[in-house]
Scaffold this motif. Structure first.
Motif, short mmCIF file in Angstrom:
data_model
loop_
_atom_site.label_atom_id
_atom_site.label_comp_id
_atom_site.label_asym_id
_atom_site.label_seq_id
_atom_site.Cartn_x
_atom_site.Cartn_y
_atom_site.Cartn_z
N TYR A 143 39.07 39.01 29.63
CA TYR A 143 38.75 40.12 31.00
C TYR A 143 38.24 41.21 30.32
CZ TYR A 143 40.91 36.35 33.37
OH TYR A 143 41.29 35.13 33.93
N ALA A 175 40.90 43.56 45.85
CA ALA A 175 39.99 42.79 44.70
C ALA A 175 38.46 43.80 44.64
CB ALA A 175 39.76 41.43 45.21
N ALA A 176 38.16 44.12 45.91
CA ALA A 176 36.89 44.87 45.91
C ALA A 176 36.92 46.13 45.15
CB ALA A 176 36.54 45.12 47.39
N GLU A 230 37.00 45.33 41.45
CA GLU A 230 35.81 44.95 40.76
C GLU A 230 34.99 45.93 40.72
OE1 GLU A 230 33.62 41.73 42.67
OE2 GLU A 230 32.12 41.95 41.55
N GLY A 249 34.90 45.91 36.89
CA GLY A 249 33.82 44.94 36.64
C GLY A 249 34.21 43.56 36.52
N ILE A 250 35.82 43.32 36.79
CA ILE A 250 36.27 42.09 37.01
C ILE A 250 35.90 41.55 38.18
CG2 ILE A 250 38.27 40.69 36.40
CD1 ILE A 250 36.80 41.96 33.99
N THR A 251 35.44 40.27 38.65
CA THR A 251 35.15 39.82 40.09
C THR A 251 36.51 39.46 40.72
OG1 THR A 251 35.02 37.57 39.30
CG2 THR A 251 33.11 39.24 39.46
N GLU A 252 36.58 39.07 42.05
CA GLU A 252 37.73 38.67 42.59
C GLU A 252 38.00 37.32 42.13
OE1 GLU A 252 37.23 38.43 47.00
OE2 GLU A 252 39.26 38.01 47.17
N ALA A 253 37.27 36.31 41.83
CA ALA A 253 37.50 35.22 41.46
C ALA A 253 38.00 35.15 39.97
CB ALA A 253 36.29 34.18 41.16
N GLU A 254 37.50 35.99 39.21
CA GLU A 254 38.12 36.12 37.76
C GLU A 254 39.79 36.59 37.91
OE1 GLU A 254 34.47 37.00 35.07
OE2 GLU A 254 35.13 38.70 36.19
#
Lengths: 739, 538
Positions: A252, A300-301, A304, A308-313
């Motif tokens: 990550y 999560a927003a 992110e 820079g880490i997305t919600e899925a990640e």
């Protein structure tokens, strides 16, 4: 004659001869297998390595008592027969031509220093410092200690300086690496107590490494990860795609300084997944509900946007931790060296607490230490804490220490020292006028280096005690005291997993160099307080004092009988009372909190948290890139005073400073690989070589900390709790240098 | 205070004495005193093959890249456990990097000698200082080595390393004596992650892996050249587009000064004999006047060149064995070639010398006919010897030393040497003709344009070894390149001025010689060494 012709030059194929015989190997005995004939030992002995905190056992090969070579110790429980390049080369820097061999006095700044005898050096030391104290008060002299000398020495230094010489302020270079972990543990657990044993690397099914390039910085700990038989998920949280990130199963690459938001977001997600151990939380912790409320807004927003880490990640990471049966969290300098480092470390501790991943094999919130004896310094340096993990502000503690040392209680200050950065600022303010620096090289390593150097110039008297007289700091000193090095003296190191190990004397110190311990004895006498330290006759005698000081503390080591006892066992982890050491003999492992009892008075751990703060310097129009610093290679150690003395280590790292730039950023700055580039910050500008690599993200550049010019750029900001410098967040700009 | 001082003295003496007492052996109990065998054995048992290689098989290194994380312990262990010199180690660790589909890849790569099935070091060695053992280990014979370092040029992985203090190269022998005893090589013993192992591999398998110009790993030279036996394995395939961290390094290579002199001067000397032969064809009268002084020039040049070559050898005493490699080594052939050429040159010079006349040999022997024959033989042997020189470098498979560039440089020097010597000797002896200036101008222009072919790729779009060599000349060695060009222009100009002042022609010829030395320096320094991926360059 004929025979001579055949045996020497006139054979068509000369299969043997003097050059061939140079490389002949023979059985080495002592369990060594074949070794070069020229280096056959007549005895071997184990000593703990003097570079990093891993604390590897090195099997020193001796001939007539003196070290001639070494190999990693096969049966030492830390390294199991392995060592990194520095360990393999540990003896080489001892024989460097530029060892300090005599005390040196510099009558005039900027001129060369002259060799003087020890009695004169000790005289200068006490006369100058005492004169400064007389004129400006006791507080006007300070000392900077180190994580590189043995525990007995750092305790002696702390006691001598504070109780004998009346110096109030002293700190260590451990401020640069471990201060955050110390404060985080103290606040969360009630005592500075890294809970793990290295075996945990092998027992986990999920290993989370935060801000740690373990493969390069602690290769022998990575060895333990590699030995893990459970096919673990290995998670690396680090802005760079480091060697460790490559070897991991999940990486990550969060943006610099977004850690706190990232881990709060992760905690929120874990709560949502129900992946928490409610009964553990209820029975053994405080403030969880407030913490849960606190992290509720870290959706999560937000994560992110900042990291820079997305919600899925993020979900994947949370799920991995939720699915883990034995999750261990490990962190190093990426966490400790930050402007909100203590809360960041605690955000990781919180994850371990809330998921019940502590006190069981393969779990823990685990800070990996930096220097070989940083842990010894944390307990016995007598700087921030009173000897033996005690508290200066606690009257009972002062009384106990005074009794054991046989000194008047009034000699013990009632508050801790200033931190390193405060000492430097007070030099600038003219309040501190004398400084004694022991086995560290701040003129290279301290943040915003130019300001450090200016401070050294302002001092009335600067003493540097080191094995080399030509470190960047020693070059500025008025008086240089030549010290014996690792391998030339005895004592105890305490490693990352709290293991005490013995350092042995296997090499003769050059010239007049003396062990730091004996330098302290000499200076105590010259100062006029020799009587007070009459008990400190030898490291072994001092070790007995340390044991006594530790009695009843979480770091109790009264169960260790002697150096010989430690040596027999292959080191012992604290706590160790009574017969614990021998009882552990088989496994020789000790993990904290297996009884779920923490060190706060109510035996509970505490959730600590805060709102994230913006770093005090960030990328802007003028300086659009964030400079990260860190370890370059496994063959380099800190300011390179030692690792630059080994020709074979020098082969293993770039000789000149370089900056890693993302290829797309390089295009913007019109840089080619290998170009000379000027890196500038608000503090300074330096010219280095550009190295184009995608392992750094766009908008970030990386420089290895081992080159003396790098810290001219770094922006001095500090964690408010630990006062640890934030080395990994400075705004810089690039421009191509006209060759 | 005074009493304190005396006390201090005694304390200092006591402390200094104590500092020099080493007592670890007496004070601590000894482990391993009765230990049978190597204590590390359990660690590496699985990293060694169960059986020894049989026919058609050999030992090889196998590297599990997924476990190589760049700690470099293998390098220091090789150094320590083999008792090597200061910075000497037979293993090195590099790194390759790249991005594929947005995924950033980075891989550290440990490598030593690849114990090739068809080792180029062995075939290139002029004195048979290499042996391919039955178990496949490529062993260097340290006392056989003459320190010519040709194996270092031949090996596409830059494995054999020259040790100046010993005057020989040394290299990895896979610790085969350890293997014999069931012990692991130093690097295998020392890798914390067990990334390096020894395997028995079928030679056919090595050949199979080398097919279709494959290389062992990104950044390494194609395997079909030497059939390296090392197997790099990884569960995560590495994109072929990955680049070594030092792929763009523009550091010049070794200068090899003795070889610069040797090559340049021998080629110029052969050029002189070429000029003689041509002159004898087109103008026998002039030839009769000029040949002898020109041959003297050739002998001087050739002698200096050949003597210089000896200074290249680290251990020249064993150089008498150079014929041993004739079957496979171009270096061996070069030495033998020039070894034959020089006596021929002297012989031919004697034949055409005034001495022959003085001793009245003319009456006894058909000297004129013999001279014609010996002139042609001399030229033929000279050109052939230059060809062996060309092949010495072409055979290293290095891009900048490919046939077209090396051939044109070396034979270009022959041509230029012939033209310049003819013009200068003619000018000095008062037989100048303007056509001589034209020939020199032609030879110079031709040579320069051919050399430019090696510089021009500096301006290519895409990165290549040719571009890298071009950039080393244009960028790193820019001053050497401009000096070289300047010297050639000046030299040609000087010779042209031979029409007005003969001394100018001699001066011009000398400047041309210096210019050629400069060209040859570029030839050596601008080549990109074939090697395994390295680290961030210093």
């Amino acid at each position: 004659m004929k025979q001579l012709l055949i045996s020497t030059n006139f054979q068509l194929r000369q299969l043997d001869g003097p050059k061939t015989r140079r490389l002949v190997r023979r059985p080495g005995q002592f369990g060594l297998g074949q070794i070069p004939s020229e280096k056959a030992p007549d005895a071997t002995t184990t000593s703990v390595c003097g570079f990093c905190s891993t604390g590897c056992g090195l099997n020193v090969h001796l001939k007539e008592g003196e070290a001639i070579n070494l190999t990693p110790a096969t049966h030492y429980p830390v390294n199991l027969g392995m060592a990194c390049p520095k360990g393999w080369e540990a003896l080489t820097p001892l024989d460097a031509d530029d060892r300090a061999t005599s005390p040196m006095y510099r009558p005039q700044r900027g001129q060369s220093a002259e060799a003087i005898p020890w009695n004169e050096a000790a005289g200068h030391f006490s006369e100058r410092f005492q004169a400064i104290q007389k004129e400006h008060g006791d507080d006007s002299v300070a000392f900077i200690s180190t994580g590189q000398i043995v525990t007995e020495e750092m305790a002696f230094l702390g006691a001598l300086a504070k109780f004998g010489m009346g110096i109030k302020h002293g700190d260590g270079n451990t401020r640069q690496c471990m201060a955050t972990a110390v404060v985080a543990y103290k606040q969360s657990f009630g005592f500075d107590s890294p809970p793990y044993t290295y075996q945990d690397f092998e027992e986990s099914d999920v290993i989370v490494l935060v801000g740690s390039n373990l493969c390069i910085a602690h290769p022998i700990m990575w060895q333990r990860v590699e030995r893990n038989p459970h096919n673990p998920e290995i998670i690396v949280v680090d802005p760079r795609r480091t060697e460790t990130a490559v070897a991991a199963t999940q990486h990550y690459p969060i943006r610099p300084k977004s850690d706190l938001i990232f881990f709060y977001g992760l905690a929120k997600r874990l709560i949502e997944l129900g992946a928490i151990d409610q009964s553990f939380i209820d029975q053994h912790t405080n403030e969880f509900d407030d913490f849960a409320n606190h992290v509720a807004s870290y959706d999560a927003a937000r994560v992110e946007a900042q990291s820079g880490i997305t919600e899925a990640e993020l979900n994947k990471l949370a799920q991995t931790i939720a699915d883990g049966q034995r999750v261990s969290f490990w962190w190093t300098m990426g966490v400790n060296q930050g402007h909100e480092a203590t809360r960041t470390a605690q955000s990781i501790i919180n994850l371990a607490l809330m998921t019940g991943n502590i006190g069981r094999p393969g779990t823990g919130a685990n800070s990996i230490t930096g220097q070989c004896n940083a842990m010894g310094s944390r307990l016995f340096s007598n700087t921030t804490g009173l000897l033996g993990g005690h508290d200066f502000a606690n009257q009972e503690h002062r009384e106990k220490v005074a009794n054991i040392l046989g000194i008047e209680e009034e000699r013990i200050p009632q508050e801790p020292s200033m931190a390193y950065d405060q000492i430097i600022e007070n030099i600038h303010a003219g309040k501190i006028r004398g400084l004694w620096v022991i086995a560290t090289n701040g003129a290279h390593s301290w943040i915003h280096q130019d300001r450090y150097r200016e401070a050294m110039e302002k001092l009335d008297f600067l003493v540097v005690q080191d094995m080399y007289g030509n470190t960047e700091t020693a070059e500025m000193a008025d008086l240089i005291l030549p010290a014996a090095a690792w391998g030339e003296k005895e004592g105890i190191f305490i490693n990352s997993e709290r293991r005490l190990g013995v350092v042995k004397k296997v090499h003769k110190a050059p010239g007049q160099a003396l062990s730091d311990f004996n330098i302290f004895r000499l200076l105590a006498q010259a100062w006029g307080c020799g009587e007070m330290f009459a008990k400190w006759q030898s490291p072994a005698a001092a070790f007995e004092i340390l044991k006594e000081l530790s009695a009843g503390q979480p770091c109790d080591i009264t169960g260790i009988e002697s150096y010989q006892h430690l040596d027999e066992l292959g080191g012992v982890q604290w706590p160790c009372t009574g017969t614990q050491a021998s009882a552990r003999k088989e496994e020789n492992q000790c993990r904290l909190f297996e009884d779920r009892q923490f060190y706060h008075p109510d035996k509970r751990a505490k959730f600590l948290f805060a709102d994230p703060l913006a770093p005090s310097e960030w990328a802007d129009e003028d300086y659009p890139l964030i400079l990260l610093t860190g370890r370059g290679t496994s063959a380099q150690w800190h300011t390179q005073s030692r690792t630059s003395k080994s020709e074979v280590l020098k082969k293993l790292y770039p000789q000149k400073a370089y900056v890693e730039v993302h290829p797309e950023d390089a295009e913007h700055w019109q840089l080619k690989d290998g170009d000379k580039v000027i890196v500038s910050s608000r503090r300074a500008e330096i010219t280095v070589v550009a190295h184009l690599t995608p392992i750094v993200q766009r908008g970030q550049v990386f420089m290895s900390m081992h080159y003396p010019e790098v810290n001219r750029l770094t922006h001095a900001s500090f964690d408010p709790y630990s006062r640890q410098p934030s080395y990994k967040c400075s705004a810089v700009s690039l421009r191509k240098a006209l060759s | 205070m005074a009493s304190l001082v005396t006390q201090e003295y005694s304390l200092i003496d006591e402390l200094l004495k104590e500092q020099n007492e080493l007592s670890a052996v007496e004070r601590f109990s000894q482990h391993y005193t009765d230990y049978q065998g190597p204590a590390q054995q359990p660690h590496y048992r699985d990293l060694l093959p169960i059986k020894k290689p049989s026919t058609g098989e050999q030992y090889s290194f196998e590297v599990d890249l997924d476990s190589c994380t760049g700690c470099k312990a293998c390098v220091t262990a090789c150094h320590s456990l083999n008792g090597l010199h200061d910075s000497e180690a037979w293993r090195d660790v590099g790194v390759i990097r790249g991005a594929e589909d947005g995924q950033v890849r980075q891989q550290t790569v440990t490598s030593a000698c690849h114990h090739c099935a068809d080792p180029a070091c062995l075939s290139g060695c002029p004195v048979e200082a290499y042996e391919k053992l039955d178990n496949g280990v490529v062993k260097h014979l340290d006392d056989q080595c003459i320190g010519c370092q040709y194996c270092s040029l031949k090996c596409p992985y830059d494995v054999p390393k020259y040790d100046k203090s010993l005057g020989i190269v040394r290299k990895c022998d896979m610790c085969h004596e350890r293997l014999e005893e069931g012990e692991a090589p130093a690097c295998v013993q020392a890798c914390p992650n067990g990334a390096i192992s020894i395997r028995v591999v079928k030679v056919d398998k090595i050949k199979e892996r080398a097919q279709a110009s494959q290389s062992m790993i990104a950044g390494a030279y194609r395997s079909d050249y030497t059939l390296p036996s090392t197997n790099f394995k990884s569960k995560r395939p590495l994109p072929a587009t990955m680049e070594a961290a030092d792929a763009h390094c523009l550091e010049p290579s070794h200068q090899h000064t003795p070889l610069v002199w040797m090559l340049t001067l021998t080629q110029l000397a052969v050029g002189v004999t070429l000029a003689n032969t041509v002159l004898a064809l087109i103008s026998p009268e002039l030839s009769q006047l000029l040949e002898f002084p020109m041959l003297i020039v050739a002998i001087i040049l050739g002698k200096i060149g050949l003597v210089a070559s000896v200074f290249h050898l680290g251990s020249p005493l064993g150089a008498w064995r150079v014929f041993l490699g004739l079957k496979t080594s171009w270096l061996s052939r070069e030495v033998v070639g020039f070894g034959a050429w020089m006596p021929l040159l002297i012989l031919h010079t004697l034949i055409v010398s005034p001495l022959a006349e003085m001793f009245g040999l003319e009456g006894v022997l058909p000297l004129a006919q013999i001279a014609v024959a010996s002139r042609w033989i001399l030229l033929g042997v000279g050109l052939a010897a230059v060809f062996t020189s060309v092949m010495v470098y072409v055979d290293t498979h290095r891009e900048f030393w490919r046939m077209s560039l090396t051939g044109s440089k070396f034979y270009g020097s022959v041509l230029l040497g012939g033209a310049a010597s003819l013009a200068s000797v003619a000018a000095m002896s008062g037989h100048w003709s303007d056509s001589m200036a034209l020939i020199v101008l032609f030879a110079g222009t031709l040579k320069l344009s051919l050399e430019w072919k090696g510089v021009r790729p500096a301006f290519d779009q895409d990165w290549s070894l040719a571009k890298q060599s071009g950039l080393i000349q244009w960028h790193t060695l820019g001053s050497v390149l401009s000096t070289r060009i300047g010297l050639l222009v000046l030299g040609v100009l000087g010779i042209t001025l031979g029409m007005v002042a003969p001394l100018c022609a001699v001066l011009g010829a000398l400047i041309i010689v210096v210019g050629e030395l400069w060209e040859r320096r570029l030839f050596f320094q601008s080549v990109v060494t074939l090697k395994m991926p390295g680290s961030i360059p210093s």
